[in-house]
Design a protein around this motif. Structure first.
Motif, mmCIF file in Angstrom:
data_model
loop_
_atom_site.group_PDB
_atom_site.id
_atom_site.type_symbol
_atom_site.label_atom_id
_atom_site.label_comp_id
_atom_site.label_asym_id
_atom_site.label_seq_id
_atom_site.Cartn_x
_atom_site.Cartn_y
_atom_site.Cartn_z
ATOM 1 N N GLN A 138 0.829 -1.207 0.000
ATOM 2 C CA GLN A 138 0.000 0.000 0.000
ATOM 3 C C GLN A 138 0.861 1.254 0.000
ATOM 4 O O GLN A 138 0.529 2.241 -0.654
ATOM 5 C CB GLN A 138 -0.938 -0.005 1.208
ATOM 6 C CG GLN A 138 -2.144 -0.923 1.033
ATOM 7 C CD GLN A 138 -3.094 -0.845 2.216
ATOM 8 O OE1 GLN A 138 -2.676 -0.882 3.362
ATOM 9 N NE2 GLN A 138 -4.384 -0.762 1.936
ATOM 10 N N SER A 139 1.956 1.206 0.737
ATOM 11 C CA SER A 139 2.871 2.349 0.754
ATOM 12 C C SER A 139 3.407 2.628 -0.650
ATOM 13 O O SER A 139 3.499 3.792 -1.077
ATOM 14 C CB SER A 139 4.025 2.070 1.721
ATOM 15 O OG SER A 139 5.004 3.089 1.654
ATOM 16 N N MET A 140 3.732 1.562 -1.368
ATOM 17 C CA MET A 140 4.288 1.722 -2.723
ATOM 18 C C MET A 140 3.251 2.254 -3.698
ATOM 19 O O MET A 140 3.494 3.219 -4.429
ATOM 20 C CB MET A 140 4.812 0.367 -3.228
ATOM 21 C CG MET A 140 6.008 -0.151 -2.490
ATOM 22 S SD MET A 140 6.482 -1.763 -3.144
ATOM 23 C CE MET A 140 7.237 -2.473 -1.689
ATOM 24 N N TRP A 141 2.064 1.585 -3.739
ATOM 25 C CA TRP A 141 1.111 2.026 -4.757
ATOM 26 C C TRP A 141 0.468 3.356 -4.381
ATOM 27 O O TRP A 141 0.092 4.127 -5.261
ATOM 28 C CB TRP A 141 0.095 0.954 -5.092
ATOM 29 C CG TRP A 141 -0.930 0.556 -4.065
ATOM 30 C CD1 TRP A 141 -1.765 1.361 -3.368
ATOM 31 C CD2 TRP A 141 -1.244 -0.790 -3.651
ATOM 32 N NE1 TRP A 141 -2.573 0.615 -2.539
ATOM 33 C CE2 TRP A 141 -2.283 -0.703 -2.695
ATOM 34 C CE3 TRP A 141 -0.764 -2.039 -3.997
ATOM 35 C CZ2 TRP A 141 -2.833 -1.822 -2.077
ATOM 36 C CZ3 TRP A 141 -1.321 -3.153 -3.395
ATOM 37 C CH2 TRP A 141 -2.329 -3.041 -2.440
ATOM 38 N N ASN A 142 0.343 3.672 -3.088
ATOM 39 C CA ASN A 142 -0.202 4.987 -2.718
ATOM 40 C C ASN A 142 0.754 6.104 -3.111
ATOM 41 O O ASN A 142 0.322 7.183 -3.524
ATOM 42 C CB ASN A 142 -0.500 5.040 -1.222
ATOM 43 C CG ASN A 142 -1.792 4.316 -0.870
ATOM 44 O OD1 ASN A 142 -2.669 4.147 -1.706
ATOM 45 N ND2 ASN A 142 -1.897 3.867 0.374
ATOM 46 N N THR A 143 2.054 5.854 -2.978
ATOM 47 C CA THR A 143 3.046 6.838 -3.419
ATOM 48 C C THR A 143 2.905 7.091 -4.916
ATOM 49 O O THR A 143 2.921 8.237 -5.385
ATOM 50 C CB THR A 143 4.469 6.342 -3.105
ATOM 51 O OG1 THR A 143 4.608 6.189 -1.689
ATOM 52 C CG2 THR A 143 5.508 7.327 -3.609
ATOM 53 N N PHE A 144 2.760 6.001 -5.667
ATOM 54 C CA PHE A 144 2.602 6.085 -7.121
ATOM 55 C C PHE A 144 1.321 6.847 -7.482
ATOM 56 O O PHE A 144 1.333 7.764 -8.324
ATOM 57 C CB PHE A 144 2.572 4.663 -7.684
ATOM 58 C CG PHE A 144 2.173 4.567 -9.123
ATOM 59 C CD1 PHE A 144 2.976 5.102 -10.119
ATOM 60 C CD2 PHE A 144 0.999 3.923 -9.493
ATOM 61 C CE1 PHE A 144 2.616 4.999 -11.457
ATOM 62 C CE2 PHE A 144 0.625 3.812 -10.816
ATOM 63 C CZ PHE A 144 1.441 4.356 -11.802
ATOM 64 N N LEU A 145 0.214 6.519 -6.825
ATOM 65 C CA LEU A 145 -1.060 7.169 -7.130
ATOM 66 C C LEU A 145 -1.054 8.631 -6.687
ATOM 67 O O LEU A 145 -1.618 9.497 -7.369
ATOM 68 C CB LEU A 145 -2.202 6.405 -6.457
ATOM 69 C CG LEU A 145 -2.382 4.950 -6.908
ATOM 70 C CD1 LEU A 145 -3.451 4.263 -6.074
ATOM 71 C CD2 LEU A 145 -2.731 4.869 -8.391
ATOM 72 N N ASP A 146 -0.412 8.909 -5.550
ATOM 73 C CA ASP A 146 -0.330 10.295 -5.074
ATOM 74 C C ASP A 146 0.470 11.171 -6.036
ATOM 75 O O ASP A 146 0.134 12.341 -6.260
ATOM 76 C CB ASP A 146 0.314 10.346 -3.685
ATOM 77 C CG ASP A 146 -0.610 9.796 -2.599
ATOM 78 O OD1 ASP A 146 -1.824 9.695 -2.857
ATOM 79 O OD2 ASP A 146 -0.101 9.444 -1.514
ATOM 80 N N GLU A 147 1.518 10.597 -6.603
ATOM 81 C CA GLU A 147 2.313 11.354 -7.579
ATOM 82 C C GLU A 147 1.467 11.715 -8.793
ATOM 83 O O GLU A 147 1.571 12.816 -9.344
ATOM 84 C CB GLU A 147 3.539 10.535 -8.001
ATOM 85 C CG GLU A 147 4.594 10.405 -6.916
ATOM 86 C CD GLU A 147 5.711 9.457 -7.302
ATOM 87 O OE1 GLU A 147 5.582 8.784 -8.357
ATOM 88 O OE2 GLU A 147 6.708 9.372 -6.563
ATOM 89 N N GLY A 148 0.612 10.777 -9.214
ATOM 90 C CA GLY A 148 -0.284 11.070 -10.327
ATOM 91 C C GLY A 148 -1.275 12.159 -9.979
ATOM 92 O O GLY A 148 -1.554 13.047 -10.798
ATOM 93 N N ASN A 149 -1.806 12.118 -8.766
ATOM 94 C CA ASN A 149 -2.744 13.158 -8.338
ATOM 95 C C ASN A 149 -2.074 14.515 -8.234
ATOM 96 O O ASN A 149 -2.685 15.543 -8.526
ATOM 97 C CB ASN A 149 -3.369 12.772 -6.992
ATOM 98 C CG ASN A 149 -4.405 11.664 -7.123
ATOM 99 O OD1 ASN A 149 -5.062 11.535 -8.153
ATOM 100 N ND2 ASN A 149 -4.546 10.856 -6.077
#
Length: 297
Positions: A220-231
Motif C-alpha cells: 500500500q505504501s508503494m502504490w499509494n506513493t505512485f497514485l499520489d504522484e499522479g494526483n
C-alpha cells in the motif's frame, strides 16, 4: 545455544549476527528460527536491511495475480498459487487437499485455458476440452451422477465421493475468483479506483494474518506513493494494470522496509558503515573472499 546455557543473564537482545548478504541468508534464518520445535524453545529474532522483493513467495504470488489477465491459466500457474499457504488457506484448501486436486487435474486431463472463449482469445482453438471449466464440469457431473455418463459431450468423472465434494467446491471457488479477477483487470481505471481495487484483490486472495497484513502495508505504501504522484500532477486519465504492475515490480526490487534494529530479540542484519552495535555477542557470517568486502559491479 551454548552461550545461552553458559550465561543465564544472556538475553536474545544481547546477540547480533551480521552477514554480507542478508537477502541470501534470510530464507534460511526464517526456516530455522521461524519453525521452532515448541513454543518454549522459540528464540525471538528480527531481520533488518533486507530487500522486500527478494525471497517473498507471498508477494511473488500477488504479482502473478496481477498478471492473470495475460495468463493462459496453465495448471502449473494455478497449482503454484495454491502452494502459497496464506492463499490456499483463504479458500480453505489444505496441503492434503492440494494433493487430491493434483490427482483430479491429472485424471481429468485439465491442461490450460478457462473455456472456449479464452482459447479463442489466445488464438489456440475453439474446442473447450482440457480447459478448467470443462474439467470442473466433469468433476461436478461425476459427483452428481456417480457414473461416467455423457452430458453435452462432457463425460462425467465418477470418482468424487463424500467429503471430496467440499474440496471440489473450494477448488471451484478458487478458479471462479481468478476468472473474476481476470475480468476486473481487463479494464482501465482512474487513480482513485485503483486505490480501492488493489487492496480488494489482496483481501480476496489472502487470509488476514500479521504477516500478510505487514506485506499489504508495504505494498500500500508503494502504490499509494505512485497514485499520489499522479494526483499531484493532476493526472486524470485511466491507466491499465500493466502500468501499475510495472511500478510495483520496480519498487519491490529496491524497497527495503523500515529497519527493525534493536527490537529486543536476536538481530540479523547486514554490514552497515558506522552502525552502533551495543551487543555482548557479535557473530559474522558469509565472510567469503568473493562476498566481502562488496565489489561494485
Amino acid at each position: 545455544l551454548h552461550a545461552f546455557n553458559d550465561d543465564p543473564d544472556l538475553e536474545p537482545k544481547d546477540i547480533i549476527i551480521m552477514v554480507s548478504d542478508i537477502d541470501r541468508y534470510r530464507p534460511m534464518i526464517e526456516a530455522v528460527f521461524g519453525s521452532p520445535a515448541s513454543k518454549e524453545s522459540q528464540i525471538p529474532f528480527s531481520i533488518s536491511d533486507f530487500t522486500l522483493g527478494k525471497n517473498e513467495p507471498i508477494l511473488d504470488a500477488f504479482m502473478l495475480l496481477l498478471s492473470i489477465q495475460e495468463s493462459h491459466f496453465s495448471v502449473t500457474d494455478l497449482l503454484m498459487l495454491l502452494e502459497i499457504p496464506e492463499l490456499a488457506e483463504r479458500f480453505n484448501i489444505t496441503q492434503d487437499d492440494r494433493s487430491l486436486i493434483k490427482i483430479w487435474i491429472e485424471n481429468t486431463n485439465i491442461k490450460f485455458g478457462i473455456d472456449e472463449a479464452h482459447l479463442a482469445e489466445l488464438h489456440v482453438r475453439e474446442d473447450f476440452t482440457n480447459t478448467w471449466l470443462w474439467g470442473l464440469k466433469r468433476l461436478l457431473l461425476g459427483y452428481s451422477f456417480d457414473e461416467a455418463i455423457d452430458v453435452d459431450n462432457v463425460i462425467a468423472f465418477p470418482y468424487i465421493q463424500g467429503g471430496d465434494a467440499i474440496i471440489l467446491g473450494h477448488l471451484a471457488d478458487f478458479v471462479d475468483a481468478l476468472i473474476s479477477l481476470k475480468t476486473t483487470l481487463a479494464q482501465s481505471y482512474s487513480l482513485e479506483e485503483w486505490r480501492v481495487i488493489l487492496p480488494e484483490i489482496w483481501t480476496c486472495f489472502y487470509i488476514d494474518t500479521p504477516e500478510t497484513q505487514q506485506r499489504l502495508q508495504y505494498l500500500q505504501s508503494m502504490w499509494n506513493t505512485f497514485l499520489d504522484e499522479g494526483n499531484n500532477i493532476q493526472f486524470e486519465d485511466t491507466i491499465s494494470i500493466h502500468l501499475v504492475k510495472r511500478h510495483l515490480n520496480e519498487s519491490l526490487s529496491s524497497f527495503r522496509p523500515e529497519s527493525r534494529f534493536l527490537t529486543g530479540s536476536v538481530n540479523f542484519c547486514t554490514f552497515v558503515p558506522m552502525r552502533s552495535i551495543p551487543f555482548k555477542i557479535v557473530c559474522m557470517l558469509g565472510m567469503n573472499q568473493d562476498s566481502f568486502p562488496h565489489r561494485k559491479q
